[in-house]
Design a protein around this motif. Sequence first.
Motif, mmCIF file in Angstrom:
data_model
loop_
_atom_site.group_PDB
_atom_site.id
_atom_site.type_symbol
_atom_site.label_atom_id
_atom_site.label_comp_id
_atom_site.label_asym_id
_atom_site.label_seq_id
_atom_site.Cartn_x
_atom_site.Cartn_y
_atom_site.Cartn_z
ATOM 1 N N ALA A 85 0.832 -1.201 0.000
ATOM 2 C CA ALA A 85 0.000 0.000 0.000
ATOM 3 C C ALA A 85 0.868 1.253 0.000
ATOM 4 N N THR A 86 1.950 1.240 0.754
ATOM 5 C CA THR A 86 2.861 2.388 0.798
ATOM 6 C C THR A 86 3.496 2.629 -0.562
ATOM 7 N N ALA A 87 3.919 1.552 -1.226
ATOM 8 C CA ALA A 87 4.535 1.690 -2.551
ATOM 9 C C ALA A 87 3.552 2.305 -3.547
ATOM 10 N N LEU A 88 2.305 1.876 -3.511
ATOM 11 C CA LEU A 88 1.295 2.399 -4.429
ATOM 12 C C LEU A 88 0.975 3.859 -4.125
ATOM 13 N N LYS A 89 0.859 4.196 -2.843
ATOM 14 C CA LYS A 89 0.561 5.582 -2.482
ATOM 15 C C LYS A 89 1.748 6.500 -2.792
ATOM 16 N N ALA A 90 2.961 5.966 -2.712
ATOM 17 C CA ALA A 90 4.143 6.765 -3.026
ATOM 18 C C ALA A 90 4.163 7.143 -4.504
ATOM 19 N N ILE A 91 3.652 6.257 -5.361
ATOM 20 C CA ILE A 91 3.580 6.559 -6.789
ATOM 21 C C ILE A 91 2.698 7.777 -7.010
ATOM 22 N N ARG A 92 1.535 7.813 -6.364
ATOM 23 C CA ARG A 92 0.622 8.958 -6.511
ATOM 24 C C ARG A 92 1.257 10.231 -5.967
ATOM 25 N N ALA A 93 1.879 10.121 -4.798
ATOM 26 C CA ALA A 93 2.500 11.304 -4.191
ATOM 27 C C ALA A 93 3.593 11.872 -5.094
ATOM 28 N N ALA A 94 4.385 10.990 -5.698
ATOM 29 C CA ALA A 94 5.458 11.441 -6.586
ATOM 30 C C ALA A 94 4.891 12.116 -7.826
ATOM 31 N N ALA A 95 3.826 11.550 -8.387
ATOM 32 C CA ALA A 95 3.211 12.132 -9.588
ATOM 33 C C ALA A 95 2.654 13.524 -9.293
ATOM 34 N N ILE A 96 1.972 13.667 -8.150
ATOM 35 C CA ILE A 96 1.398 14.965 -7.790
ATOM 36 C C ILE A 96 2.498 15.983 -7.514
ATOM 37 N N ARG A 97 3.563 15.552 -6.843
ATOM 38 C CA ARG A 97 4.677 16.459 -6.568
ATOM 39 C C ARG A 97 5.309 16.973 -7.870
ATOM 40 N N LEU A 98 5.469 16.073 -8.838
ATOM 41 C CA LEU A 98 6.032 16.468 -10.132
ATOM 42 C C LEU A 98 5.118 17.470 -10.837
ATOM 43 N N MET A 99 3.822 17.194 -10.862
ATOM 44 C CA MET A 99 2.874 18.096 -11.504
ATOM 45 C C MET A 99 2.855 19.453 -10.807
ATOM 46 N N GLN A 100 2.924 19.434 -9.490
ATOM 47 C CA GLN A 100 2.915 20.679 -8.721
ATOM 48 C C GLN A 100 4.133 21.535 -9.061
ATOM 49 N N GLU A 101 5.293 20.910 -9.160
ATOM 50 C CA GLU A 101 6.509 21.658 -9.478
ATOM 51 C C GLU A 101 6.451 22.234 -10.892
ATOM 52 N N GLU A 102 5.878 21.480 -11.832
ATOM 53 C CA GLU A 102 5.764 21.977 -13.203
ATOM 54 C C GLU A 102 4.822 23.179 -13.271
ATOM 55 N N VAL A 103 3.736 23.139 -12.496
ATOM 56 C CA VAL A 103 2.797 24.254 -12.475
ATOM 57 C C VAL A 103 3.439 25.483 -11.852
ATOM 58 N N ARG A 104 4.225 25.287 -10.815
ATOM 59 C CA ARG A 104 4.850 26.415 -10.125
ATOM 60 C C ARG A 104 5.882 27.133 -10.988
ATOM 61 N N GLU A 105 6.454 26.434 -11.956
ATOM 62 C CA GLU A 105 7.538 27.014 -12.749
ATOM 63 C C GLU A 105 7.066 28.061 -13.756
ATOM 64 N N ARG A 106 5.766 28.063 -14.070
ATOM 65 C CA ARG A 106 5.265 28.996 -15.080
ATOM 66 C C ARG A 106 4.048 29.746 -14.567
ATOM 67 N N ALA A 107 3.753 30.863 -15.220
ATOM 68 C CA ALA A 107 2.539 31.593 -14.878
ATOM 69 C C ALA A 107 1.344 30.698 -15.160
ATOM 70 N N VAL A 108 0.421 30.617 -14.201
ATOM 71 C CA VAL A 108 -0.674 29.652 -14.331
ATOM 72 C C VAL A 108 -1.571 29.941 -15.532
ATOM 73 N N VAL A 109 -1.679 31.209 -15.924
ATOM 74 C CA VAL A 109 -2.540 31.537 -17.066
ATOM 75 C C VAL A 109 -1.982 31.002 -18.378
ATOM 76 N N SER A 110 -0.684 30.709 -18.405
ATOM 77 C CA SER A 110 -0.077 30.166 -19.622
ATOM 78 C C SER A 110 0.096 28.654 -19.559
ATOM 79 N N SER A 111 -0.305 28.055 -18.451
ATOM 80 C CA SER A 111 -0.207 26.595 -18.323
ATOM 81 C C SER A 111 -1.504 26.062 -17.707
ATOM 82 N N TRP A 112 -2.633 26.550 -18.243
ATOM 83 C CA TRP A 112 -3.930 26.253 -17.649
ATOM 84 C C TRP A 112 -4.255 24.765 -17.665
#
Length: 230
Positions: A85-112
């Motif tokens: 269960a931890t391994a599976l939940k870690a996959i989701r956490a890693a994916a969300i963390r990656l998406m969050q960092e990508e969103v933070r790198e650009r102005a949100v209006v240009s990466s809607w």
Amino acid sequence: MPRDIPSPDYNAGHRRRLRDRFLKTGPERVADYELLELVLFHSRPRGDVKPLARMLLDRFGSFSEIVSAPAEDLMKLRGVGESTATALKAIRAAAIRLMQEEVRERAVVSSWDQLIAYCRAAMGFSKREQFRVLFLDKKNRIIADEILQEGTVDHTPVYPREVVARALDLGATALILVHNHPSGDTTPSKADIDMTNQIRQAASVLGIVLHDHIVVGRSAHTSFKARGLL
């Protein structure tokens, strides 16, 4: 050894072949159950994990539903312990963390589109309503991404004063509100509309712009701005 039980040599060879194929061809050429097998290899270092991978898919329906399921629901299945269960939940956490960092790198209006995908991944599968605020600077970059309230399956108490006070603390000049509907129906309720107007009015007095309010579900979203509600 019975024919229906793979030998240790077969299992080791299968694991090696699947890893090699994944590394050489990429995730696009790997089926969902094989991707699950790759995750399960780490929590179950020996044996055939294919039956468990298929059982998880039968129970939850898709890879995204599996990694988004609560750990306690995963562990109700025979063969899924805490490490799996931890391994599976870690996959989701890693994916969300990656998406969050990508969103933070650009102005949100240009990466809607990226922003919507992130919000749906982060909140769309939750069984309880959550109210999230993205606080933006003058360049529409994210200063802070915070869940301010968490409620029941169909209600989250939101206090406009708290939202605006937090924006002032952070020096934010704009906001994007996000909340989820666990039912999957992202149609804004009257309470959603009233609360949004209250926050917009309170923020506007202080020169803070409310860009949008997004309601997300598992497979859909609704933008207040796109629907003419802002």
